[in-house]
Design an enzyme around this catalytic site. Structure first.
Site, PDB file in Angstrom:
ATOM      1  N   ARG A 174      -5.413  35.358 -63.063  1.00  0.00           N
ATOM      2  CA  ARG A 174      -5.809  34.023 -62.571  1.00  0.00           C
ATOM      3  C   ARG A 174      -6.246  34.111 -61.120  1.00  0.00           C
ATOM      4  O   ARG A 174      -6.085  33.169 -60.361  1.00  0.00           O
ATOM      5  CB  ARG A 174      -4.638  33.036 -62.679  1.00  0.00           C
ATOM      6  CG  ARG A 174      -4.266  32.678 -64.080  1.00  0.00           C
ATOM      7  CD  ARG A 174      -3.624  31.287 -64.173  1.00  0.00           C
ATOM      8  NE  ARG A 174      -3.275  31.039 -65.560  1.00  0.00           N
ATOM      9  CZ  ARG A 174      -2.045  31.178 -66.060  1.00  0.00           C
ATOM     10  NH1 ARG A 174      -1.034  31.497 -65.277  1.00  0.00           N
ATOM     11  NH2 ARG A 174      -1.836  30.961 -67.335  1.00  0.00           N
TER      12      ARG A 174
ATOM     13  N   CYS B  40      -1.213  39.690 -56.635  1.00  0.00           N
ATOM     14  CA  CYS B  40      -1.439  40.966 -57.305  1.00  0.00           C
ATOM     15  C   CYS B  40      -2.940  41.209 -57.387  1.00  0.00           C
ATOM     16  O   CYS B  40      -3.690  40.295 -57.737  1.00  0.00           O
ATOM     17  CB  CYS B  40      -0.826  40.915 -58.700  1.00  0.00           C
ATOM     18  SG  CYS B  40       0.889  40.337 -58.667  1.00  0.00           S
TER      19      CYS B  40
ATOM     20  N   CYS C 201       1.713  31.908 -55.030  1.00  0.00           N
ATOM     21  CA  CYS C 201       2.580  32.983 -55.534  1.00  0.00           C
ATOM     22  C   CYS C 201       3.233  33.655 -54.328  1.00  0.00           C
ATOM     23  O   CYS C 201       2.709  33.577 -53.217  1.00  0.00           O
ATOM     24  CB  CYS C 201       1.754  34.037 -56.271  1.00  0.00           C
ATOM     25  SG  CYS C 201       1.045  33.453 -57.809  1.00  0.00           S
TER      26      CYS C 201
ATOM     27  N   ARG D 150       3.518  24.832 -77.796  1.00  0.00           N
ATOM     28  CA  ARG D 150       3.918  25.104 -76.413  1.00  0.00           C
ATOM     29  C   ARG D 150       2.756  24.893 -75.454  1.00  0.00           C
ATOM     30  O   ARG D 150       1.603  25.123 -75.804  1.00  0.00           O
ATOM     31  CB  ARG D 150       4.488  26.512 -76.252  1.00  0.00           C
ATOM     32  CG  ARG D 150       3.628  27.638 -76.781  1.00  0.00           C
ATOM     33  CD  ARG D 150       4.562  28.759 -77.291  1.00  0.00           C
ATOM     34  NE  ARG D 150       3.866  30.006 -77.570  1.00  0.00           N
ATOM     35  CZ  ARG D 150       3.240  30.273 -78.712  1.00  0.00           C
ATOM     36  NH1 ARG D 150       3.137  29.361 -79.664  1.00  0.00           N
ATOM     37  NH2 ARG D 150       2.671  31.446 -78.898  1.00  0.00           N
TER      38      ARG D 150
ATOM     39  N   LYS E 116      -3.241  35.181 -77.603  1.00  0.00           N
ATOM     40  CA  LYS E 116      -2.641  36.515 -77.411  1.00  0.00           C
ATOM     41  C   LYS E 116      -2.276  37.076 -78.776  1.00  0.00           C
ATOM     42  O   LYS E 116      -1.670  36.378 -79.580  1.00  0.00           O
ATOM     43  CB  LYS E 116      -1.338  36.377 -76.617  1.00  0.00           C
ATOM     44  CG  LYS E 116      -1.520  36.405 -75.124  1.00  0.00           C
ATOM     45  CD  LYS E 116      -0.196  36.629 -74.422  1.00  0.00           C
ATOM     46  CE  LYS E 116       0.529  35.365 -74.037  1.00  0.00           C
ATOM     47  NZ  LYS E 116      -0.190  34.341 -73.348  1.00  0.00           N
TER      48      LYS E 116
ATOM     49  N   ASP F 270      -6.167  42.112 -68.300  1.00  0.00           N
ATOM     50  CA  ASP F 270      -7.249  41.171 -68.613  1.00  0.00           C
ATOM     51  C   ASP F 270      -8.527  41.484 -67.835  1.00  0.00           C
ATOM     52  O   ASP F 270      -8.496  42.194 -66.832  1.00  0.00           O
ATOM     53  CB  ASP F 270      -6.791  39.744 -68.289  1.00  0.00           C
ATOM     54  CG  ASP F 270      -5.714  39.271 -69.254  1.00  0.00           C
ATOM     55  OD1 ASP F 270      -5.921  39.421 -70.471  1.00  0.00           O
ATOM     56  OD2 ASP F 270      -4.676  38.760 -68.785  1.00  0.00           O
TER      57      ASP F 270
ATOM     58  N   ASP G 273      -4.761  39.402 -74.594  1.00  0.00           N
ATOM     59  CA  ASP G 273      -5.194  38.013 -74.563  1.00  0.00           C
ATOM     60  C   ASP G 273      -6.693  38.043 -74.834  1.00  0.00           C
ATOM     61  O   ASP G 273      -7.456  38.576 -74.015  1.00  0.00           O
ATOM     62  CB  ASP G 273      -4.881  37.415 -73.186  1.00  0.00           C
ATOM     63  CG  ASP G 273      -4.415  35.986 -73.300  1.00  0.00           C
ATOM     64  OD1 ASP G 273      -5.086  35.206 -74.006  1.00  0.00           O
ATOM     65  OD2 ASP G 273      -3.378  35.657 -72.693  1.00  0.00           O
TER      66      ASP G 273
ATOM     67  N   CYS H 252      -4.626  40.301 -60.744  1.00  0.00           N
ATOM     68  CA  CYS H 252      -4.215  39.015 -61.329  1.00  0.00           C
ATOM     69  C   CYS H 252      -5.263  38.434 -62.267  1.00  0.00           C
ATOM     70  O   CYS H 252      -6.440  38.344 -61.923  1.00  0.00           O
ATOM     71  CB  CYS H 252      -3.926  38.015 -60.214  1.00  0.00           C
ATOM     72  SG  CYS H 252      -3.528  36.373 -60.860  1.00  0.00           S
TER      73      CYS H 252
ATOM     74  N   ARG I  21      -2.879  25.588 -75.693  1.00  0.00           N
ATOM     75  CA  ARG I  21      -3.665  26.449 -76.570  1.00  0.00           C
ATOM     76  C   ARG I  21      -3.000  26.619 -77.934  1.00  0.00           C
ATOM     77  O   ARG I  21      -3.676  26.751 -78.940  1.00  0.00           O
ATOM     78  CB  ARG I  21      -3.846  27.809 -75.902  1.00  0.00           C
ATOM     79  CG  ARG I  21      -4.704  28.758 -76.693  1.00  0.00           C
ATOM     80  CD  ARG I  21      -4.364  30.187 -76.333  1.00  0.00           C
ATOM     81  NE  ARG I  21      -5.045  30.650 -75.153  1.00  0.00           N
ATOM     82  CZ  ARG I  21      -4.608  31.702 -74.441  1.00  0.00           C
ATOM     83  NH1 ARG I  21      -3.485  32.323 -74.784  1.00  0.00           N
ATOM     84  NH2 ARG I  21      -5.276  32.102 -73.386  1.00  0.00           N
ATOM     85  N   TYR I  22      -1.668  26.673 -77.962  1.00  0.00           N
ATOM     86  CA  TYR I  22      -0.913  26.816 -79.209  1.00  0.00           C
ATOM     87  C   TYR I  22      -0.236  25.475 -79.496  1.00  0.00           C
ATOM     88  O   TYR I  22       0.171  24.792 -78.566  1.00  0.00           O
ATOM     89  CB  TYR I  22       0.154  27.907 -79.050  1.00  0.00           C
ATOM     90  CG  TYR I  22      -0.379  29.229 -78.589  1.00  0.00           C
ATOM     91  CD1 TYR I  22      -1.155  30.010 -79.440  1.00  0.00           C
ATOM     92  CD2 TYR I  22      -0.131  29.691 -77.302  1.00  0.00           C
ATOM     93  CE1 TYR I  22      -1.655  31.235 -79.011  1.00  0.00           C
ATOM     94  CE2 TYR I  22      -0.630  30.907 -76.871  1.00  0.00           C
ATOM     95  CZ  TYR I  22      -1.388  31.685 -77.729  1.00  0.00           C
ATOM     96  OH  TYR I  22      -1.879  32.884 -77.306  1.00  0.00           O
TER      97      TYR I  22
HETATM   98  C1  LIG Z   1       0.580  33.286 -72.890  1.00  0.00           C
HETATM   99  C2  LIG Z   1       0.450  31.866 -73.170  1.00  0.00           C
HETATM  100  C3  LIG Z   1       1.485  31.144 -73.779  1.00  0.00           C
HETATM  101  C4  LIG Z   1       2.811  31.776 -74.151  1.00  0.00           C
HETATM  102  O1  LIG Z   1       2.648  32.621 -75.228  1.00  0.00           O
HETATM  103  P1  LIG Z   1       3.934  33.344 -75.875  1.00  0.00           P
HETATM  104  O2  LIG Z   1       3.321  34.259 -76.870  1.00  0.00           O
HETATM  105  O3  LIG Z   1       4.766  32.258 -76.460  1.00  0.00           O
HETATM  106  O4  LIG Z   1       4.641  34.027 -74.763  1.00  0.00           O
HETATM  107  C5  LIG Z   1       1.303  29.811 -74.038  1.00  0.00           C
HETATM  108  N1  LIG Z   1       0.141  29.200 -73.727  1.00  0.00           N
HETATM  109  C6  LIG Z   1      -0.873  29.859 -73.148  1.00  0.00           C
HETATM  110  C7  LIG Z   1      -2.126  29.130 -72.836  1.00  0.00           C
HETATM  111  C8  LIG Z   1      -0.753  31.205 -72.840  1.00  0.00           C
HETATM  112  O5  LIG Z   1      -1.767  31.852 -72.236  1.00  0.00           O
HETATM  113  S1  SF4 Z   2      -0.222  38.160 -61.522  1.00  0.00           S
HETATM  114 FE1  SF4 Z   2      -1.288  36.463 -60.471  1.00  0.00          FE
HETATM  115  S2  SF4 Z   2      -0.108  34.640 -61.034  1.00  0.00           S
HETATM  116 FE2  SF4 Z   2       1.220  36.427 -61.414  1.00  0.00          FE
HETATM  117  S3  SF4 Z   2       2.359  36.737 -59.478  1.00  0.00           S
HETATM  118 FE3  SF4 Z   2       0.580  38.068 -59.407  1.00  0.00          FE
HETATM  119  S4  SF4 Z   2      -0.924  36.819 -58.283  1.00  0.00           S
HETATM  120 FE4  SF4 Z   2       0.624  35.381 -59.026  1.00  0.00          FE
END
Ligand SMILES: *Cc1c(COP(=O)(O)O)cnc(C)c1O
Ligand code: SF4
Length: 361
Positions: free
Chosen positions: A116, A111, A107, A98, A320, A276, A313, A114, A94-95
């Site tokens: 995801r 949670c 996991c 990174r 973010k 989220d 986010d 979560c 996305r960025y």
């Molecule tokens: C959160 C996230 C990151 C990391 O973001 P930082 O601000 O560097 O911690 C990188 N890629 C994606 C897709 C993310 O959701």
């Molecule tokens: S927030 Fe989601 S991805 Fe993170 S540890 Fe909990 S269940 Fe796993």
């Protein structure tokens, strides 16, 4: 003290009842939710749960509740838009500098809030050998990628051998500077941070950063502190991520205690995430104004080392961003009005010869 039922991860209503986390009258409710979203509570977290406390902040994070079946129209299966930025399987880009590398779905705990939750769970093999090769090739071919973030799922659920293999291959990519692991393992299953795992991290070419997910000061047990110490001694730099959760940590005293425990354990609080819009998580979301009040309560009272950035986010995969609170209260031709940690307003002059500061917020 630990009874036999607490020696293994609870994965069902029966396990949770046997482990003393809930009373038997909640079996049906939990089974209904467990049919929809994965359940896992590690022995370390079962040990922390007080079943006589209806508002136990640890139980609230891990024990399913019927409120999860209440799905609101604004909630999204993919709230942070991972799928919109997935060029090859297992990579989210996305960025520019990174990428996320999601090698597995598992996991140590699941949670209830979560982000995801539609993607994570037991089973589902994660990346095959060929898919992992393609994901690593994607990184190797792009010199603009400076950092790889191992997430998932939880990368510390990989066997140390598999994790070590991935880190060997990332170490060999010249343009990478940092490998980051997003994990909940040191807190929820500290025994897993054993010699094999720390050996896999030690002596790496790339800087290893570990971002530990922790939400309540009670999670920072002696065992968790020892696991964090082992990671620090293996050369990892440690930061934390916390999700702001109604009924868990939306209280300045709780956040203060959490962030103090983290810095004591050599962990720099990095992000406080606004919760989220994942399905069935309305029970956990605060308002952004609540987030500001909490952050403002910590400013001035807590070391700068212990202050995370409050981030949102943006739904749909737009990234973010910090969402305040801000301390610039306004401006005029003479300069700015700034709020002090105690809430008093002060003025700060415009720079000589500069145009009047723009806009107030
Ligand atoms: C959160 C996230 C990151 C990391 O973001 P930082 O601000 O560097 O911690 C990188 N890629 C994606 C897709 C993310 O959701
Ligand atoms: S927030 Fe989601 S991805 Fe993170 S540890 Fe909990 S269940 Fe796993």
């Amino acid at each position: 003290m630990t009874c036999a039922a607490k020696d293994k991860t609870a994965r069902s209503a029966d396990d949770l009842i046997a482990g003393g986390a809930v009373t038997a009258d909640r079996r049906e409710e939990i089974e209904a939710v467990a049919g929809r979203y994965a359940v896992a509570v590690t022995p370390a977290m079962l040990d922390l749960i007080d079943p006589t406390d209806e508002n136990d902040p640890i139980a609230r994070q891990f024990v399913p509740s019927a409120a999860e079946l209440d799905i609101r129209p604004e909630e999204l299966a993919d709230p942070i838009g991972d799928d919109a930025h997935a060029p090859v399987k297992g990579i989210v880009h996305r960025y520019p500098d990174r990428v996320l590398l999601k090698a597995l779905h598992a996991c140590p705990v699941y949670c209830r809030f979560c982000f995801r939750r539609e993607m994570v769970g037991p089973g589902g093999a994660g990346l095959s050998g060929a898919e992992l090769n393609a994901a690593i090739a994607y990184v190797a071919e792009r010199p603009e990628v400076f950092e790889v973030i191992l997430t998932g799922g939880d990368p510390m659920m990989l066997s140390p051998r598999r994790l070590s293999d991935i880190l060997d291959r990332l170490d060999a990519i010249p343009h990478l500077g940092v490998v980051r692991l997003h994990t909940r393992v040191p807190v929820v299953d500290p025994e897993r941070v054993g010699k094999a795992l720390t050996d896999a991290l030690r002596g790496r070419e790339k800087a290893i950063w570990v971002a530990v997910h922790a939400n309540h000061p009670r999670e920072i047990t002696d065992a968790a502190k020892q696991a964090l110490r082992r990671l620090a001694e293996a050369g990892a730099a440690l930061v934390s991520q916390t999700v702001l959760l109604r009924g868990v940590n939306d209280d300045p005293a709780v956040l203060e205690a959490l962030f103090r425990e983290l810095v004591k354990a050599r962990v720099k609080p990095y992000y406080l995430h606004h919760c989220d819009l994942a399905p069935g998580t309305a029970q956990f979301r605060t308002s952004i104004e609540d987030g500001w009040r909490l952050m403002k309560a910590l400013r001035g009272r807590l070391s700068g080392l212990a202050q995370p950035t409050y981030v949102l986010d943006i739904p749909g995969g737009h990234g973010k961003v910090p969402v305040g609170p801000g301390y610039l209260e306004g401006s005029d031709a003479a300069g700015w009005t700034v709020e002090a940690p105690n809430g008093q307003l002060h003025s700060y002059p415009a720079a000589p010869g500069s145009a009047a500061p723009e806009g107030s917020d």
